[in-house]
Design a protein around this motif. Structure first.
Motif, short mmCIF file in Angstrom:
data_model
loop_
_atom_site.label_atom_id
_atom_site.label_comp_id
_atom_site.label_asym_id
_atom_site.label_seq_id
_atom_site.Cartn_x
_atom_site.Cartn_y
_atom_site.Cartn_z
N ARG A 56 -2.39 9.16 6.39
CA ARG A 56 -3.20 8.52 5.34
C ARG A 56 -4.69 8.78 5.54
O ARG A 56 -5.48 8.64 4.60
CB ARG A 56 -2.95 7.00 5.35
N ALA A 57 -5.10 9.12 6.75
CA ALA A 57 -6.52 9.37 7.01
C ALA A 57 -7.02 10.61 6.29
O ALA A 57 -8.23 10.74 6.06
CB ALA A 57 -6.76 9.51 8.51
N TYR A 58 -6.11 11.53 5.92
CA TYR A 58 -6.51 12.77 5.27
C TYR A 58 -6.30 12.62 3.77
O TYR A 58 -5.18 12.60 3.28
CB TYR A 58 -5.69 13.94 5.82
N PRO A 108 0.81 -1.23 0.00
CA PRO A 108 0.00 0.00 0.00
C PRO A 108 0.84 1.27 0.00
O PRO A 108 0.42 2.28 -0.57
CB PRO A 108 -0.84 -0.12 1.28
N GLN A 109 2.02 1.25 0.63
CA GLN A 109 2.87 2.44 0.64
C GLN A 109 3.40 2.75 -0.75
O GLN A 109 3.72 3.90 -1.06
CB GLN A 109 4.03 2.25 1.62
N PHE A 110 3.47 1.75 -1.60
CA PHE A 110 3.90 1.96 -2.99
C PHE A 110 2.76 2.55 -3.81
O PHE A 110 2.93 3.56 -4.51
CB PHE A 110 4.38 0.64 -3.59
N LYS A 111 1.59 1.95 -3.74
CA LYS A 111 0.49 2.43 -4.58
C LYS A 111 -0.08 3.76 -4.08
O LYS A 111 -0.89 4.37 -4.77
CB LYS A 111 -0.62 1.38 -4.70
N ALA A 112 0.35 4.22 -2.92
CA ALA A 112 -0.02 5.57 -2.50
C ALA A 112 0.56 6.61 -3.46
O ALA A 112 -0.02 7.68 -3.65
CB ALA A 112 0.49 5.84 -1.08
N TRP A 113 1.68 6.28 -4.09
CA TRP A 113 2.37 7.23 -4.97
C TRP A 113 1.88 7.17 -6.40
O TRP A 113 1.83 8.17 -7.10
CB TRP A 113 3.87 6.97 -4.94
N LEU A 114 1.54 5.96 -6.88
CA LEU A 114 1.18 5.83 -8.29
C LEU A 114 0.30 4.59 -8.46
O LEU A 114 0.41 3.64 -7.69
CB LEU A 114 2.42 5.74 -9.17
N PRO A 115 -0.57 4.60 -9.46
CA PRO A 115 -1.53 3.52 -9.61
C PRO A 115 -0.98 2.31 -10.35
O PRO A 115 -1.57 1.81 -11.32
CB PRO A 115 -2.67 4.18 -10.39
N VAL A 116 0.16 1.81 -9.90
CA VAL A 116 0.73 0.58 -10.43
C VAL A 116 0.49 -0.50 -9.37
O VAL A 116 1.17 -0.54 -8.34
CB VAL A 116 2.24 0.73 -10.74
N SER A 128 -12.31 -1.51 -7.21
CA SER A 128 -11.05 -0.78 -7.10
C SER A 128 -10.92 0.22 -8.24
O SER A 128 -11.40 -0.02 -9.35
CB SER A 128 -9.86 -1.76 -7.16
N TYR A 129 -10.24 1.33 -7.93
CA TYR A 129 -9.89 2.30 -8.97
C TYR A 129 -8.54 2.90 -8.62
O TYR A 129 -8.40 3.54 -7.56
CB TYR A 129 -10.95 3.39 -9.11
N HIS A 130 -7.56 2.67 -9.45
CA HIS A 130 -6.19 3.16 -9.21
C HIS A 130 -5.67 2.76 -7.83
O HIS A 130 -4.90 3.49 -7.20
CB HIS A 130 -6.12 4.68 -9.37
N GLY A 131 -6.12 1.59 -7.33
CA GLY A 131 -5.64 1.10 -6.04
C GLY A 131 -6.48 1.50 -4.86
O GLY A 131 -6.20 1.07 -3.73
N TYR A 132 -7.52 2.30 -5.05
CA TYR A 132 -8.39 2.74 -3.97
C TYR A 132 -9.68 1.92 -3.97
O TYR A 132 -10.15 1.47 -5.01
CB TYR A 132 -8.70 4.23 -4.10
N ALA A 133 -10.26 1.75 -2.79
CA ALA A 133 -11.34 0.79 -2.61
C ALA A 133 -12.68 1.45 -2.37
O ALA A 133 -12.77 2.51 -1.73
CB ALA A 133 -11.02 -0.13 -1.42
#
Length: 436
Positions: free
Chosen positions: A155-157, A52-60, A246-251
């Motif tokens: 991450r909450a914000y 998750p710390q990786f996909k926070a930056w980019l949708p890979v 999912s969309y770009h890693g978000y749920a």
């Protein structure tokens, strides 16, 4: 997706990263997307799940063996795995909207990454799951607490980019929920209903953010039911579906419950749905999420009294704890890059524990509500055999109208779940606004 939103998202992550590494006294973070895992005694792999710390930056989200080098100041460096491989899918060279925000290096062999990483790793922290890889590469600092506590708390914000991703995920889930609902009323099996959902979402089992809960009749009383019977039951009484997209890693994470016919159970569903809306309205900056749960708990007590499951008043039902037999989970949780997003049980960005109250141990968030936070709101009312057996053997058994309970057991249970963004002066119910 607006380019300006994503650029601002990267700026915010850069600032958070700089704050985090300054607390740790280091120069930067090396974030690993992860690796494919072999199944035990097999040459096949488990489905890949990205850090998750990786996909926070980019949708890979589907490419293992990638790395990010970030320090909060310089342009982030992306080491993008692109092997020569005729056995498996190989991603294209990055060219999407996010690519311009990274210095990109293509990695042909996963075990050759070291030449692209900083030479002196003593001032960098590895962030990822594969500790043995980190040690082999020479990292001394692995997943440092001060860094992760800060990043998890922040991450909450959600940024504007993240909120848009979550709206898109809800829109996709809403279409799929409608498909599943139609399949239920067409008297399909759980397996077929799940297939209808995935077809509506245009996402596979490994694309949706969690295993769908598709439960008919008494299966609705199993909180995390994931079996999917292929047989059509003799009678369709009720249907509970807890499923996202999912969309770009978000749920997205939405639950709906249906009754096959008008009558008593449909009336109870409508009461729980009204309680969901009441709890959504309770969300506001400055309010404790624990208090939102207590509103739900009291609301379920009132419903149990009104439908004559309990022969005691709602206040006494709350005080006795008898409500927990019928509502054994928390009102919801943070939502974002993960379905149960991080940072729910801490009091500050240093990770000071803030556990749930003793009487509500399964509550997944205890924080004070603030703008830009995203929550699920999901009260439930269930007839769970094991919990009912405990209650029947207790001193509180006399407060239960067991004939009513026995009449409702076959319906399993009810949960209604919405995904809500808290703004300064209003709440945005993404699920309802998406049409489900």
């Amino acid at each position: 997706m607006h380019a300006a939103q994503y650029a601002e998202h990267i700026n915010i992550l850069q600032k958070r990263t700089l704050d985090a590494i300054q607390r740790e006294g280091i120069d930067g973070l090396i974030i690993h997307s992860g690796q494919s895992k072999h199944q035990f005694l097999d040459d096949n792999h488990y489905p890949f799940k990205v850090n998750p710390q990786f996909k926070a930056w980019l949708p890979v989200v589907d490419n293992p063996n990638c790395w990010l080098v970030v320090n909060g100041v310089n342009k982030p460096k992306l080491i993008f795995y692109r092997p020569q491989d005729f056995w498996h899918w190989v991603p294209d060279e990055p060219s999407e909207f996010w690519a311009q925000h990274f210095d990109i290096v293509l990695l042909k062999h996963a075990n050759a990454v070291e030449k692209h990483l900083p030479y002196d790793k003593s001032k960098y922290a590895y962030v990822g799951e594969y500790i043995e890889v980190a040690k082999a590469l020479g990292f001394e600092l692995v997943n440092p607490d001060r860094v992760l506590h800060y990043l998890h708390y922040q991450r909450a914000y959600k940024t504007d980019y993240e909120l848009d991703c979550m709206r898109q995920a809800n829109a996709t889930a809403a279409i799929a929920h409608a498909s599943a609902r139609d399949a239920f009323f067409a008297h399909r099996s759980e397996f077929d209903i799940n297939q209808a959902y995935l077809l509506g979402a245009q996402q596979g089992d490994n694309d949706v953010p969690y295993n769908n809960i598709v439960a008919l009749n008494e299966h609705s009383a199993i909180l995390h039911y994931m079996r999917l019977d292929t047989e059509v039951p003799k009678q369709h009484l009720s249907f509970l579906i807890d499923a996202g997209a999912s969309y770009h890693g978000y749920a997205a994470d939405i639950t709906r419950t249906y009754s096959a016919e008008d009558g008593e159970f449909k009336d109870i569903i409508e009461r729980v749905e009204a309680l969901t809306k009441t709890c959504v309205d309770k969300l506001a900056p400055g309010v404790s999420y624990i208090d939102v749960h207590r509103t739900a708990y009291a609301g379920i007590a009132q419903i149990l009294k009104e439908i004559e499951v309990l022969n005691m008043n709602a206040e006494d039902a709350v005080e006795s704890g008898i409500v927990s037999t019928f509502f054994p989970h928390g009102i919801g949780h943070f939502l974002g890059l993960q379905v149960h997003d991080v940072g729910g049980h801490v009091a500050d960005d240093r990770g000071t524990p803030f556990p749930p109250p003793q009487e509500h141990p399964f509550l997944r968030c205890t924080r004070t509500i603030e703008p830009r936070q995203v929550f699920t709101i999901e009260p439930g009312l269930y007839f769970i055999d094991s919990l009912l057996a405990e209650l029947k053997g207790s001193e509180h058994s006399k407060y239960v109208n067991w004939n009513v309970v026995d009449r409702l057991r076959a319906y399993g249970g009810i949960r209604i779940e919405d995904n809500v963004i808290v703004h300064k002066e209003r709440n945005e119910n993404m699920s309802r606004e998406a049409g489900i």
